[in-house]
Design a protein around this motif. Structure first.
Motif, mmCIF file in Angstrom:
data_model
loop_
_atom_site.group_PDB
_atom_site.id
_atom_site.type_symbol
_atom_site.label_atom_id
_atom_site.label_comp_id
_atom_site.label_asym_id
_atom_site.label_seq_id
_atom_site.Cartn_x
_atom_site.Cartn_y
_atom_site.Cartn_z
ATOM 1 N N LYS A 104 4.869 -7.609 -1.552
ATOM 2 C CA LYS A 104 4.299 -8.551 -2.663
ATOM 3 C C LYS A 104 5.011 -7.283 -3.869
ATOM 4 C CE LYS A 104 1.280 -11.274 0.139
ATOM 5 N NZ LYS A 104 -0.685 -11.852 -0.167
ATOM 6 N N ILE A 105 4.758 -6.196 -3.822
ATOM 7 C CA ILE A 105 5.378 -5.531 -5.170
ATOM 8 C C ILE A 105 6.994 -4.931 -4.102
ATOM 9 C CG2 ILE A 105 5.431 -3.834 -6.511
ATOM 10 C CD1 ILE A 105 2.346 -5.372 -6.755
ATOM 11 N N ASP A 106 7.748 -4.776 -5.462
ATOM 12 C CA ASP A 106 8.338 -3.142 -4.752
ATOM 13 C C ASP A 106 8.170 -2.726 -5.740
ATOM 14 O OD1 ASP A 106 10.679 -1.339 -4.894
ATOM 15 O OD2 ASP A 106 12.178 -3.691 -4.814
ATOM 16 N N LEU A 107 7.883 -0.778 -5.008
ATOM 17 C CA LEU A 107 7.669 0.758 -5.746
ATOM 18 C C LEU A 107 8.913 0.450 -7.285
ATOM 19 C CD1 LEU A 107 5.531 2.819 -4.072
ATOM 20 C CD2 LEU A 107 4.960 2.046 -5.792
ATOM 21 N N ASP A 108 9.497 0.409 -6.699
ATOM 22 C CA ASP A 108 10.988 0.761 -7.793
ATOM 23 C C ASP A 108 11.801 -0.589 -8.578
ATOM 24 O OD1 ASP A 108 10.818 3.416 -7.442
ATOM 25 O OD2 ASP A 108 12.173 2.976 -5.066
ATOM 26 N N ALA A 109 11.208 -1.294 -8.173
ATOM 27 C CA ALA A 109 11.267 -2.764 -9.284
ATOM 28 C C ALA A 109 11.073 -2.462 -10.448
ATOM 29 C CB ALA A 109 10.611 -3.758 -8.806
ATOM 30 N N SER A 110 11.507 -2.908 -11.378
ATOM 31 C CA SER A 110 11.063 -2.656 -13.267
ATOM 32 C C SER A 110 9.310 -3.847 -12.637
ATOM 33 C CB SER A 110 12.012 -3.609 -14.148
ATOM 34 O OG SER A 110 12.026 -4.499 -14.761
ATOM 35 N N VAL A 111 9.183 -3.210 -14.930
ATOM 36 C CA VAL A 111 8.090 -3.991 -14.857
ATOM 37 C C VAL A 111 7.964 -5.503 -15.289
ATOM 38 C CG1 VAL A 111 6.639 -3.419 -16.456
ATOM 39 C CG2 VAL A 111 6.967 -1.821 -15.980
ATOM 40 N N GLU A 159 -10.164 -6.803 -24.049
ATOM 41 C CA GLU A 159 -9.017 -7.739 -23.220
ATOM 42 C C GLU A 159 -8.027 -7.232 -23.068
ATOM 43 O OE1 GLU A 159 -9.373 -10.574 -21.363
ATOM 44 O OE2 GLU A 159 -10.561 -11.758 -22.487
ATOM 45 N N PRO A 160 -7.762 -6.527 -21.690
ATOM 46 C CA PRO A 160 -6.466 -6.418 -20.855
ATOM 47 C C PRO A 160 -5.308 -6.021 -22.430
ATOM 48 C CG PRO A 160 -6.908 -7.391 -19.593
ATOM 49 C CD PRO A 160 -8.348 -7.398 -20.486
ATOM 50 N N TYR A 187 -2.347 2.055 -16.498
ATOM 51 C CA TYR A 187 -2.738 0.880 -15.267
ATOM 52 C C TYR A 187 -3.250 -0.200 -16.072
ATOM 53 C CZ TYR A 187 -2.449 4.871 -11.219
ATOM 54 O OH TYR A 187 -1.728 5.136 -10.668
ATOM 55 N N VAL A 188 -3.210 -0.600 -17.023
ATOM 56 C CA VAL A 188 -3.317 -1.090 -17.474
ATOM 57 C C VAL A 188 -2.803 -2.474 -17.296
ATOM 58 C CG1 VAL A 188 -3.425 -3.193 -19.578
ATOM 59 C CG2 VAL A 188 -4.926 -0.412 -19.516
ATOM 60 N N LEU A 189 -1.443 -1.781 -16.991
ATOM 61 C CA LEU A 189 -0.324 -2.778 -16.671
ATOM 62 C C LEU A 189 -0.096 -2.374 -15.225
ATOM 63 C CD1 LEU A 189 2.700 -1.025 -18.876
ATOM 64 C CD2 LEU A 189 1.732 -3.540 -18.984
ATOM 65 N N ALA A 190 -0.124 -2.021 -14.442
ATOM 66 C CA ALA A 190 -0.484 -1.841 -12.913
ATOM 67 C C ALA A 190 -1.738 -3.285 -12.982
ATOM 68 C CB ALA A 190 -1.415 -0.531 -12.146
ATOM 69 N N GLY A 191 -2.984 -3.243 -13.183
ATOM 70 C CA GLY A 191 -3.986 -4.127 -12.753
ATOM 71 C C GLY A 191 -3.320 -5.620 -13.011
ATOM 72 N N LEU A 192 -3.047 -5.328 -14.533
ATOM 73 C CA LEU A 192 -1.966 -6.690 -14.262
ATOM 74 C C LEU A 192 -0.937 -7.403 -13.994
ATOM 75 C CD1 LEU A 192 -1.500 -6.431 -18.555
ATOM 76 C CD2 LEU A 192 -3.467 -8.079 -17.075
ATOM 77 N N ILE A 193 -0.795 -6.380 -13.347
ATOM 78 C CA ILE A 193 0.878 -6.861 -12.592
ATOM 79 C C ILE A 193 0.059 -7.341 -11.173
ATOM 80 C CG2 ILE A 193 2.419 -5.833 -10.855
ATOM 81 C CD1 ILE A 193 3.093 -3.892 -13.274
ATOM 82 N N VAL A 194 -0.797 -6.446 -10.499
ATOM 83 C CA VAL A 194 -2.253 -7.163 -9.062
ATOM 84 C C VAL A 194 -2.485 -8.513 -9.653
ATOM 85 C CG1 VAL A 194 -4.353 -6.850 -8.070
ATOM 86 C CG2 VAL A 194 -2.764 -4.549 -8.679
ATOM 87 N N GLN A 195 -2.907 -8.754 -10.447
ATOM 88 C CA GLN A 195 -3.500 -10.021 -11.129
ATOM 89 C C GLN A 195 -2.193 -11.374 -11.036
ATOM 90 O OE1 GLN A 195 -7.306 -9.488 -13.495
ATOM 91 N NE2 GLN A 195 -5.655 -10.397 -15.320
ATOM 92 N N PRO A 254 -18.067 -1.396 -21.091
ATOM 93 C CA PRO A 254 -17.219 -0.387 -20.022
ATOM 94 C C PRO A 254 -15.510 -1.016 -20.222
ATOM 95 C CG PRO A 254 -18.034 -1.217 -18.749
ATOM 96 C CD PRO A 254 -18.454 -1.765 -19.649
ATOM 97 N N SER A 255 -15.122 -2.058 -20.644
ATOM 98 C CA SER A 255 -14.391 -2.612 -20.408
ATOM 99 C C SER A 255 -13.037 -1.598 -21.404
ATOM 100 C CB SER A 255 -14.313 -4.055 -22.095
ATOM 101 O OG SER A 255 -14.445 -4.151 -23.062
ATOM 102 N N ALA A 256 -13.113 -0.665 -22.804
ATOM 103 C CA ALA A 256 -11.671 -0.073 -22.686
ATOM 104 C C ALA A 256 -11.022 0.170 -21.535
ATOM 105 C CB ALA A 256 -12.196 0.313 -23.238
ATOM 106 N N GLY A 257 -11.770 0.482 -20.735
ATOM 107 C CA GLY A 257 -11.111 1.098 -19.526
ATOM 108 C C GLY A 257 -10.272 0.590 -18.907
ATOM 109 N N TRP A 258 -11.485 -0.534 -17.853
ATOM 110 C CA TRP A 258 -10.573 -1.883 -16.806
ATOM 111 C C TRP A 258 -9.736 -1.435 -16.202
ATOM 112 C CZ3 TRP A 258 -5.651 -4.550 -16.449
ATOM 113 C CH2 TRP A 258 -5.888 -6.460 -15.915
ATOM 114 N N ALA A 259 -8.638 -1.394 -15.871
ATOM 115 C CA ALA A 259 -8.194 -0.403 -14.257
ATOM 116 C C ALA A 259 -7.588 0.167 -14.499
ATOM 117 C CB ALA A 259 -6.248 -1.621 -14.528
ATOM 118 N N ALA A 260 -7.887 1.146 -15.648
ATOM 119 C CA ALA A 260 -8.020 2.414 -15.733
ATOM 120 C C ALA A 260 -9.173 3.127 -15.888
ATOM 121 C CB ALA A 260 -7.485 2.437 -17.229
ATOM 122 N N GLY A 261 -9.896 2.417 -15.793
ATOM 123 C CA GLY A 261 -11.210 3.883 -15.917
ATOM 124 C C GLY A 261 -12.676 2.967 -15.754
ATOM 125 N N GLN A 262 -13.092 1.320 -15.457
ATOM 126 C CA GLN A 262 -14.279 0.987 -15.609
ATOM 127 C C GLN A 262 -15.625 0.530 -14.558
ATOM 128 O OE1 GLN A 262 -13.943 -3.363 -17.707
ATOM 129 N NE2 GLN A 262 -15.423 -4.299 -16.821
#
Length: 370
Positions: A104-111, A159-160, A187-195, A254-262
């Protein structure tokens, strides 16, 4: 805001020290660990230190030093819950890599493949940044953490997308793929990609795919607006300056951490998480685990950055794998070795003197080496 793992922590520092066991069974030399924690409290001034150490045969020992509450002098709860800061990044990376394994995700695909048009700024273009570069901190994206007012975080909800927007007004730190540069923005971007890919909240995916799967009974991603820590925990404290007073910072948004630190967890749960993660097939298929453990150097420290996980050299030879995390009130360090030794240690303030963090890492090294 110290959500991120300080880059210089990547070098393992061989410091002595040790503390007081709260359970039976020998995992590492109890003198080394107990004395190290005692020194962090008595000499370095952290309010409390707590550790869980496990040997290669699965025998576990817990330690505490200091007090869990400076006002009441209450004892430190053995293996109490703490905010784990940037250890959250490893959980996020695992979900991304599981989705890679599912096609479902390709590591070498662009954001831009997953978040079209979102990553734009002066010299910043999501077309030229890959998912792999996000997870490995080689994207060159600036870090939003330096733009936060840490003292105001107790009440403020983010919000992220707000976190992301903070960075897009700045210029890239370097060209994508050029080198390592730690940034929680990745990691904010990684979390948004997951969603975007799953159609579900990141917290739900972490809970379903990791927490419940391997039985992390004391680990969770706080819900929006939840500023508390659910179970028994030592209070966390913050200083504005090296000579300033310690302020109770236990309850915070802790929302300032979100996918990076929550996230919130315990030392024992973190040991279990990293141990299960390094076992092929438990959380990741062998192919994705190999990708995760493929590192780029972090300067000349001898440490390496994989995909959401770091390797650090041990003074006794070899390396250990983990992450670490800082968030106001708590600093956590630790990891696991190839043969199943594991340790995680938390202190209940982020030291203002980095030498204290180095001594904390020295206790980790001593525990794993003995």
């Amino acid at each position: 805001m110290a959500l991120a793992l300080s880059l210089s922590t990547a070098a393992a520092v061989g410091a002595g020290g040790a503390l007081t066991p709260s359970t039976a069974s020998a995992a590492a030399s109890p003198d080394v660990v107990q004395q190290g924690l005692n020194a962090l409290v008595r000499t370095d001034g952290v309010p409390a230190a707590l550790a869980t150490v496990r040997d290669g045969r699965g025998r576990t020992r817990e330690y505490t030093a200091g007090v869990g509450d400076l006002a009441t002098r209450a004892a430190v709860p053995a293996d109490g819950q703490v905010r784990i800061g940037s250890n959250t990044k490893t959980f996020t990376a695992v979900v991304v890599l599981q989705l890679v394994g599912e096609g479902k995700i390709d590591l070498d695909a662009s954001v831009d493949t997953y978040l079209p048009g979102l990553v734009r700024g002066e010299g910043i273009d999501g077309h030229g940044i890959t998912v792999r570069q996000l997870l490995q901190h080689t994207s060159g994206l600036p870090d939003y953490e330096g733009l936060l007012d840490e003292a105001s975080l107790r009440q403020r909800y983010f919000e992220p997308r707000e976190l992301l927007d903070m960075t897009l007004g700045g210029k890239p730190v370097f060209a994508p793929g050029e080198k390592f540069g730690y940034s929680s923005t990745n990691y904010v971007l990684a979390g948004l990609i997951v969603q975007r890919v799953t159609g579900r909240p990141l917290a739900e995916e972490i809970d379903r795919r990791i927490v419940r799967r391997i039985g992390l009974r004391h680990t969770y991603f706080p819900a929006a607006g939840d500023r508390t820590i659910r179970e028994a925990h030592p209070k966390g404290y913050r200083k504005d300056s090296a000579d300033g007073p310690l302020t109770d910072f236990t309850e915070m948004d802790p929302s300032a951490g979100w996918a990076a630190g929550q996230m919130i967890s315990t030392n024992a749960d973190l040991n279990r998480f990293f141990t299960e993660l390094l076992t092929p097939g438990r959380l990741l298929p062998e192919a994705q685990l190999a990708q995760m453990r493929t590192t780029v150097p972090i300067g000349d420290s001898g440490a390496g950055s994989g995909l959401g996980i770091l390797s650090r050299p041990l003074t006794c030879g070899g390396v250990y794998w983990g992450h670490g995390g800082d968030i106001p009130g708590y600093e956590t360090r630790g990891g696991v070795t190839e043969d199943g030794r594991a340790v995680n240690i938390t202190v209940t303030t982020i030291p203002t003197d980095y030498a204290v963090t180095e001594r904390l890492e020295g206790v980790v090294d001593a525990a794993l080496c003995r």
